[in-house]
Design an enzyme around this catalytic site. Structure first.
Site, short mmCIF file in Angstrom:
data_model
loop_
_atom_site.label_atom_id
_atom_site.label_comp_id
_atom_site.label_asym_id
_atom_site.label_seq_id
_atom_site.Cartn_x
_atom_site.Cartn_y
_atom_site.Cartn_z
CB VAL A 96 -0.94 0.01 1.22
CG1 VAL A 96 -1.71 1.33 1.31
CG2 VAL A 96 -1.89 -1.17 1.17
CG ASP A 108 9.21 -0.40 5.86
OD1 ASP A 108 8.14 -0.64 5.28
OD2 ASP A 108 9.73 -1.20 6.68
NE ARG A 165 9.37 -2.47 0.80
CZ ARG A 165 9.00 -2.73 -0.45
NH1 ARG A 165 9.75 -3.47 -1.23
NH2 ARG A 165 7.85 -2.26 -0.92
CB THR A 179 -4.61 -3.39 10.89
OG1 THR A 179 -5.11 -3.37 9.54
CG2 THR A 179 -4.19 -1.99 11.28
CB THR A 191 -8.22 -2.45 7.27
OG1 THR A 191 -8.07 -2.32 5.86
CG2 THR A 191 -9.63 -2.92 7.59
CB CYS A 233 -7.84 -7.37 2.29
SG CYS A 233 -6.60 -6.07 2.10
NE ARG A 289 0.36 -8.81 2.65
CZ ARG A 289 -0.14 -7.59 2.42
NH1 ARG A 289 -0.13 -6.68 3.37
NH2 ARG A 289 -0.64 -7.30 1.23
#
Length: 421
Positions: A15, A33, A38, A83, A118, A258, A329
């Site tokens: 995102v 980050d 990364r 989250t 979220t 998600c 994920r």
């Protein structure tokens, strides 16, 4: 709110990175980050998520850092940290609150903090605001302001991108909402939608993925039901899809960050207010159990063809949570591997899209890079990567002459497989 906008994007995953890159075309933007590896990779123009190209990184004005103190120059902070839920499916806001505490220590008069992660309705102006106030000593809507603009990134999707999806925005005051809307309008040609409150925007995000979860659960139940009737559910869906208002979802494993997570946030907050949702909870339970159902189908298929599961050689094609995407994920494919290995099967996983280091680190699984042809008793096509249609990766290439093929995704012609979900 300052007349000149300097933005910090906190979290550079699927995102945050595309968002920060887009913002850097219009505003001074810092991408932060906490993962030093990364940041180092991005500075070398390497994005393991494959959401942006090396050329785009090379030509971007985005400033990259893993030093939180570098963000003090910003006056707008956009939070895009994960989250997740814990082992009991309870929302785990600790990454978000840790990031909020760090940003709270940098807040100045007039700063704006926008959350894209979220959350359940009420979290942004509740525990997130409280954390910011405690860390900063400032007061919401007096010294600093809040916004919420839920992310709608679809990993691996090169059509429905950040710029082509309408952006929902909301603010803790109407002036804040207008200010935030102006920022996103610069980078979203598809347009924006100002929600009447932050809670409405939070709820909208939660129900988007919950609706998909319910629709997929319906198809999974149809798959179970029609299998007992010896009817191919994909044939049924194809026939039903000829009606204009039929929604052609397909059965399958529900993973990712998600769809398999967001419903629990909605369930949690609803229960806190005294309503215990039934449809959402049932759909989630059904989808959670799909890996076990698939494993049972596999065992029955092998028994039907007089093949012993013990010491059988099984190859699973695909381990990422969705097709043509490296995202691991919450993938449910590893559960099938674990369940089959409990019966002492020897299970390999091959996936050209997956990162072998990430798979080993996250799940303790070694990726099989070059499976031997004609050597498996059973090949399971678990993810519908386009490459699995190519000769080098087709299940038939790896299956023994009397081997079986189970297609979970309906990717191959029905006459080329022994069973499909």
């Amino acid at each position: 709110m300052s007349a000149s906008t300097h933005i910090a994007v906190v979290g550079l995953g699927y995102v945050g990175l595309p968002l920060a890159m887009a913002l850097a075309e219009h505003y001074p933007t810092i991408g932060y980050d906490l993962n030093e590896k990364r940041i180092r990779a991005l500075r070398q123009h390497q994005d393991h998520t494959q959401e942006v190209t090396a050329e785009q990184l090379k030509n971007s004005a985005l400033e990259l850092t893993n030093n939180c103190q570098d963000l003090v120059r910003a006056n707008v902070y956009i939070m895009t940290v994960p989250t997740p839920v814990d082992s009991n499916h309870t929302p785990d806001l600790s990454p978000l609150l840790t990031a909020s505490e760090a940003i709270g220590g940098l807040l100045k008069q007039g700063d704006v903090v926008i959350y894209e992660s979220t959350v359940y309705p009420g979290a942004t102006e509740g525990i997130c605001a409280d954390t910011l106030e405690q860390a900063s000593g400032l007061k919401l809507n007096q010294d600093f302001y809040l916004g919420y603009s839920p992310e709608r990134i679809n990993p691996g999707d090169k059509v429905n991108t950040l710029q082509t999806i309408v952006k929902v925005v909301a603010g803790s005051t109407s002036e804040t909402a207008d200010f935030i809307n102006g920022i996103y309008q610069k980078i979203i040609p598809a347009g924006t939608h100002i929600a009447p409150s932050i809670e409405v925007a939070e709820a909208a995000k939660a129900i988007e993925n919950t609706q998909r979860d319910i629709n997929i659960a319906f198809m999974n139940e149809l798959s179970m039901m029609f299998h007992e009737m010896n009817i191919d559910v994909l044939d049924v869906i194809a026939a039903a899809s000829t009606k204009w208002n039929f929604l052609p979802f397909k059965p399958g494993l529900v993973g990712g960050h998600c769809i398999g997570v967001d419903p629990y946030y909605l369930i949690h907050q609803s229960q806190q207010h005294g309503y215990f949702p039934q449809l959402i909870t049932t759909a989630r339970r059904l989808n959670e159990n799909m890996s076990s159902y698939v494993s049972e189908r596999i065992l029955k298929l092998m028994a039907l063809h007089s093949k012993h599961i013990v010491k059988s050689r099984i190859l699973i094609l695909g381990v990422t949570f969705k097709e043509n995407c490296p995202d691991l994920r919450n993938t449910r494919v590893v559960e099938i591997k674990d369940q089959l290995e409990r019966y002492h099967a020897r299970v390999d996983i091959c996936d050209p899209w997956a990162d072998s280091t990430d798979l080993k680190q996250e799940y303790g699984i070694e990726l099989t890079q070059n499976p031997r042809a004609d050597s498996y008793d059973l090949v399971i096509l678990a993810v519908a990567h386009d490459c699995f249609k190519e000769d080098a990766y087709t299940p038939q290439n790896f299956s023994r002459e009397d081997g079986l093929v189970f297609d979970l995704k309906g990717l191959l012609p029905k006459n080329e497989v022994n069973a499909r979900l």
